[in-house]
Design a protein around this motif. Structure first.
Motif, PDB file in Angstrom:
ATOM      1  N   SER A   3       0.865  -1.175   0.000  1.00  0.00           N
ATOM      2  CA  SER A   3       0.000   0.000   0.000  1.00  0.00           C
ATOM      3  C   SER A   3       0.903   1.227   0.000  1.00  0.00           C
ATOM      4  O   SER A   3       1.663   1.444   0.955  1.00  0.00           O
ATOM      5  CB  SER A   3      -0.907   0.020   1.228  1.00  0.00           C
ATOM      6  OG  SER A   3      -1.435   1.324   1.422  1.00  0.00           O
ATOM      7  N   ILE A   4       0.839   2.024  -1.050  1.00  0.00           N
ATOM      8  CA  ILE A   4       1.737   3.179  -1.109  1.00  0.00           C
ATOM      9  C   ILE A   4       1.321   4.273  -0.123  1.00  0.00           C
ATOM     10  O   ILE A   4       2.167   5.053   0.335  1.00  0.00           O
ATOM     11  CB  ILE A   4       1.876   3.745  -2.539  1.00  0.00           C
ATOM     12  CG1 ILE A   4       0.532   4.168  -3.134  1.00  0.00           C
ATOM     13  CG2 ILE A   4       2.549   2.722  -3.449  1.00  0.00           C
ATOM     14  CD1 ILE A   4       0.670   4.833  -4.505  1.00  0.00           C
ATOM     15  N   ASN A   5       0.043   4.340   0.241  1.00  0.00           N
ATOM     16  CA  ASN A   5      -0.355   5.305   1.259  1.00  0.00           C
ATOM     17  C   ASN A   5       0.141   4.883   2.637  1.00  0.00           C
ATOM     18  O   ASN A   5       0.621   5.709   3.420  1.00  0.00           O
ATOM     19  CB  ASN A   5      -1.868   5.500   1.258  1.00  0.00           C
ATOM     20  CG  ASN A   5      -2.315   6.411   0.139  1.00  0.00           C
ATOM     21  OD1 ASN A   5      -2.348   7.621   0.258  1.00  0.00           O
ATOM     22  ND2 ASN A   5      -2.650   5.800  -0.998  1.00  0.00           N
ATOM     23  N   LYS A   6       0.046   3.598   2.928  1.00  0.00           N
ATOM     24  CA  LYS A   6       0.574   3.093   4.196  1.00  0.00           C
ATOM     25  C   LYS A   6       2.076   3.344   4.276  1.00  0.00           C
ATOM     26  O   LYS A   6       2.613   3.749   5.323  1.00  0.00           O
ATOM     27  CB  LYS A   6       0.268   1.597   4.321  1.00  0.00           C
ATOM     28  CG  LYS A   6       0.746   0.977   5.624  1.00  0.00           C
ATOM     29  CD  LYS A   6       0.387  -0.509   5.687  1.00  0.00           C
ATOM     30  CE  LYS A   6       0.852  -1.134   6.998  1.00  0.00           C
ATOM     31  NZ  LYS A   6       0.504  -2.583   7.059  1.00  0.00           N
ATOM     32  N   HIS A   7       2.762   3.119   3.161  1.00  0.00           N
ATOM     33  CA  HIS A   7       4.206   3.307   3.121  1.00  0.00           C
ATOM     34  C   HIS A   7       4.567   4.782   3.315  1.00  0.00           C
ATOM     35  O   HIS A   7       5.508   5.121   4.050  1.00  0.00           O
ATOM     36  CB  HIS A   7       4.749   2.791   1.785  1.00  0.00           C
ATOM     37  CG  HIS A   7       6.199   2.433   1.816  1.00  0.00           C
ATOM     38  ND1 HIS A   7       7.176   3.259   1.333  1.00  0.00           N
ATOM     39  CD2 HIS A   7       6.841   1.329   2.280  1.00  0.00           C
ATOM     40  CE1 HIS A   7       8.360   2.691   1.488  1.00  0.00           C
ATOM     41  NE2 HIS A   7       8.187   1.519   2.060  1.00  0.00           N
ATOM     42  N   ALA A   8       3.824   5.674   2.658  1.00  0.00           N
ATOM     43  CA  ALA A   8       4.090   7.113   2.773  1.00  0.00           C
ATOM     44  C   ALA A   8       3.828   7.632   4.174  1.00  0.00           C
ATOM     45  O   ALA A   8       4.488   8.568   4.641  1.00  0.00           O
ATOM     46  CB  ALA A   8       3.243   7.878   1.762  1.00  0.00           C
ATOM     47  N   MET A   9       2.864   7.046   4.860  1.00  0.00           N
ATOM     48  CA  MET A   9       2.499   7.518   6.193  1.00  0.00           C
ATOM     49  C   MET A   9       3.650   7.382   7.194  1.00  0.00           C
ATOM     50  O   MET A   9       3.697   8.113   8.191  1.00  0.00           O
ATOM     51  CB  MET A   9       1.269   6.786   6.710  1.00  0.00           C
ATOM     52  CG  MET A   9      -0.058   7.322   6.168  1.00  0.00           C
ATOM     53  SD  MET A   9      -0.342   9.078   6.542  1.00  0.00           S
ATOM     54  CE  MET A   9      -0.269   9.071   8.349  1.00  0.00           C
ATOM     55  N   LYS A  10       4.586   6.486   6.945  1.00  0.00           N
ATOM     56  CA  LYS A  10       5.751   6.377   7.815  1.00  0.00           C
ATOM     57  C   LYS A  10       6.517   7.698   7.832  1.00  0.00           C
ATOM     58  O   LYS A  10       6.971   8.168   8.890  1.00  0.00           O
ATOM     59  CB  LYS A  10       6.669   5.241   7.347  1.00  0.00           C
ATOM     60  CG  LYS A  10       6.039   3.858   7.385  1.00  0.00           C
ATOM     61  CD  LYS A  10       6.985   2.821   6.781  1.00  0.00           C
ATOM     62  CE  LYS A  10       6.329   1.454   6.690  1.00  0.00           C
ATOM     63  NZ  LYS A  10       7.225   0.443   6.052  1.00  0.00           N
ATOM     64  N   LEU A  11       6.659   8.316   6.663  1.00  0.00           N
ATOM     65  CA  LEU A  11       7.348   9.598   6.566  1.00  0.00           C
ATOM     66  C   LEU A  11       6.462  10.744   7.043  1.00  0.00           C
ATOM     67  O   LEU A  11       6.955  11.707   7.639  1.00  0.00           O
ATOM     68  CB  LEU A  11       7.794   9.846   5.124  1.00  0.00           C
ATOM     69  CG  LEU A  11       8.980   9.020   4.620  1.00  0.00           C
ATOM     70  CD1 LEU A  11       9.234   9.293   3.147  1.00  0.00           C
ATOM     71  CD2 LEU A  11      10.228   9.320   5.430  1.00  0.00           C
ATOM     72  N   VAL A  12       5.155  10.654   6.779  1.00  0.00           N
ATOM     73  CA  VAL A  12       4.243  11.706   7.224  1.00  0.00           C
ATOM     74  C   VAL A  12       4.283  11.842   8.742  1.00  0.00           C
ATOM     75  O   VAL A  12       4.296  12.955   9.288  1.00  0.00           O
ATOM     76  CB  VAL A  12       2.801  11.436   6.739  1.00  0.00           C
ATOM     77  CG1 VAL A  12       1.821  12.436   7.357  1.00  0.00           C
ATOM     78  CG2 VAL A  12       2.733  11.508   5.215  1.00  0.00           C
ATOM     79  N   ARG A  13       4.321  10.724   9.444  1.00  0.00           N
ATOM     80  CA  ARG A  13       4.361  10.774  10.915  1.00  0.00           C
ATOM     81  C   ARG A  13       5.660  11.417  11.415  1.00  0.00           C
ATOM     82  O   ARG A  13       5.656  12.172  12.389  1.00  0.00           O
ATOM     83  CB  ARG A  13       4.182   9.370  11.486  1.00  0.00           C
ATOM     84  CG  ARG A  13       2.760   8.824  11.271  1.00  0.00           C
ATOM     85  CD  ARG A  13       2.496   7.514  12.000  1.00  0.00           C
ATOM     86  NE  ARG A  13       1.096   7.151  11.863  1.00  0.00           N
ATOM     87  CZ  ARG A  13       0.617   6.380  10.898  1.00  0.00           C
ATOM     88  NH1 ARG A  13       1.439   5.872   9.982  1.00  0.00           N
ATOM     89  NH2 ARG A  13      -0.675   6.102  10.829  1.00  0.00           N
ATOM     90  N   LYS A  14       6.762  11.166  10.727  1.00  0.00           N
ATOM     91  CA  LYS A  14       8.018  11.833  11.094  1.00  0.00           C
ATOM     92  C   LYS A  14       7.920  13.329  10.815  1.00  0.00           C
ATOM     93  O   LYS A  14       8.395  14.154  11.612  1.00  0.00           O
ATOM     94  CB  LYS A  14       9.182  11.223  10.309  1.00  0.00           C
ATOM     95  CG  LYS A  14       9.534   9.802  10.711  1.00  0.00           C
ATOM     96  CD  LYS A  14      10.730   9.299   9.914  1.00  0.00           C
ATOM     97  CE  LYS A  14      11.105   7.873  10.315  1.00  0.00           C
ATOM     98  NZ  LYS A  14      12.271   7.376   9.524  1.00  0.00           N
ATOM     99  N   LEU A  15       7.309  13.681   9.689  1.00  0.00           N
ATOM    100  CA  LEU A  15       7.119  15.092   9.350  1.00  0.00           C
ATOM    101  C   LEU A  15       6.281  15.799  10.396  1.00  0.00           C
ATOM    102  O   LEU A  15       6.603  16.926  10.808  1.00  0.00           O
ATOM    103  CB  LEU A  15       6.464  15.196   7.966  1.00  0.00           C
ATOM    104  CG  LEU A  15       5.955  16.578   7.542  1.00  0.00           C
ATOM    105  CD1 LEU A  15       7.085  17.600   7.523  1.00  0.00           C
ATOM    106  CD2 LEU A  15       5.281  16.488   6.166  1.00  0.00           C
ATOM    107  N   LEU A  16       5.214  15.173  10.846  1.00  0.00           N
ATOM    108  CA  LEU A  16       4.356  15.782  11.856  1.00  0.00           C
ATOM    109  C   LEU A  16       5.132  16.066  13.152  1.00  0.00           C
ATOM    110  O   LEU A  16       4.916  17.096  13.798  1.00  0.00           O
ATOM    111  CB  LEU A  16       3.159  14.879  12.148  1.00  0.00           C
ATOM    112  CG  LEU A  16       2.113  14.776  11.032  1.00  0.00           C
ATOM    113  CD1 LEU A  16       1.126  13.655  11.330  1.00  0.00           C
ATOM    114  CD2 LEU A  16       1.374  16.097  10.854  1.00  0.00           C
ATOM    115  N   GLU A  17       6.042  15.183  13.508  1.00  0.00           N
ATOM    116  CA  GLU A  17       6.838  15.372  14.718  1.00  0.00           C
ATOM    117  C   GLU A  17       7.803  16.546  14.584  1.00  0.00           C
ATOM    118  O   GLU A  17       8.070  17.268  15.550  1.00  0.00           O
ATOM    119  CB  GLU A  17       7.632  14.107  15.030  1.00  0.00           C
ATOM    120  CG  GLU A  17       6.779  12.918  15.466  1.00  0.00           C
ATOM    121  CD  GLU A  17       7.623  11.672  15.707  1.00  0.00           C
ATOM    122  OE1 GLU A  17       8.874  11.768  15.595  1.00  0.00           O
ATOM    123  OE2 GLU A  17       7.043  10.610  16.009  1.00  0.00           O
TER     124      GLU A  17
END
Length: 319
Positions: A3-17
């Protein structure tokens, strides 16, 4: 299949931090959707631009910076892009294929959420059977205004996710994030041209490229010219493919900017002549400056095109 959205969310969560530390601002809309301002009202940064570029490739590619000399005195930043899965990372994610508005500088969407929605206007999904299925959606939005509740509702509905599981990463053209992430499209720019020239994308194994990064424009129109000239005259891509030498020799000369009738002219002039409408322009101009293709079947390599430092200096600095 991932899932490319699931994969991208790993980076999104780091960005949010890290958001506030790298010039971004996180906003919660009334419907629960998350907007990350990375360059509309927020200033953005080099690190924010790296995050946007890699998230837009669904975390399947890397973006790193280096220095590029235009002459013995003048240099500009540049990005180097490596993509492990160009079909998923570029065709299904990074390409800005989802129109979100109309008129001058209309909002346009890119990123992994495209593979959840696969809207009819996004013709890339006519070329692949891949569709994502995930409860979170990540979309990059290039627009002069921040996404509002209406846009979030539209995107969430198309992606079949709840608004509170939608993440919209926004910037305008005259921003640090825009000037970097557009240069970071060097692979997808080439893939777009391959599509138009009839090259079978299933032959692609790996891809990499580099592209100069333009200075931030003085306004949206100036920025539109500079960031596109980066690709047209300062971007080079390399593809490792499994094809025939004859097919590579057929398509390669058609992939580079010098094959376009308007070659040598700056993007801003062409854009204004086309009433600021990409679709009224000669589509052949949307090309990389240089392309190298290595044929894994034969061990032969083919190259065409050239970097035009003279035109880059003219576009960026009026030199």
């Amino acid at each position: 299949m991932i899932s490319i959205n699931k994969h991208a969310m790993k980076l999104v969560r780091k960005l949010l931090e890290e958001a506030e530390d790298i010039g971004c601002k996180v906003l919660k809309l009334k419907n629960g959707a998350t907007v990350i301002d990375m360059g509309v009202e927020a200033p953005g940064s080099w690190q924010a631009a790296k995050y946007f570029t890699e998230i837009n490739m669904a975390g399947l590619g890397t973006c790193n910076y280096f220095n590029y000399d235009l002459d013995e005195k003048l240099s500009v930043p540049a990005v180097e892009i490596f993509v492990d899965n160009p079909i998923l990372g570029c065709l299904c994610s990074q390409i800005a294929g989802w129109p979100l508005g109309s008129g001058d500088f209309a909002a346009i969407g890119s990123g992994p959420a495209r593979a959840l929605a696969a809207v009819k206007e996004d013709h890339c999904f006519d070329l692949t059977s891949y569709r994502d299925n995930h409860y979170e959606a990540v979309l990059g939005v290039q627009a002069v205004d921040l996404p509002d509740e209406a846009m979030a509702e539209k995107v969430a509905a198309a992606c079949k996710v709840k608004p509170e599981n939608l993440y919209l990463l926004a910037h305008k053209s005259a921003s640090v994030v825009a000037t970097v992430q557009v240069s970071g499209r060097i692979i997808e720019q080439t893939i777009n041209k391959m599509i138009r020239k009839g090259f079978d994308l299933n032959q692609i194994f790996l891809a990499r490229g580099y592209c100069v990064v333009a200075p931030v424009g003085t306004d949206e129109l100036d920025a539109m010219g500079k960031i596109n000239d980066s690709l047209l005259y300062g971007g080079a891509s390399e593809f490792w493919v499994k094809s025939t030498d004859e097919e590579i020799q057929r398509v390669l000369p058609q992939l580079v900017t010098k094959s376009a009738k308007d070659y040598g002219r700056l993007f801003l002039d062409l854009f204004v002549e086309a009433n600021k409408d990409f679709y009224q322009m000669d589509l052949d101009i949307h090309s990389p400056a240089k392309v190298q293709i290595y044929n894994m079947n034969t061990g032969n390599v083919f190259v065409d095109g050239e970097i035009r430092k003279d035109l880059l200096k003219k576009s960026f600095f009026n030199l």
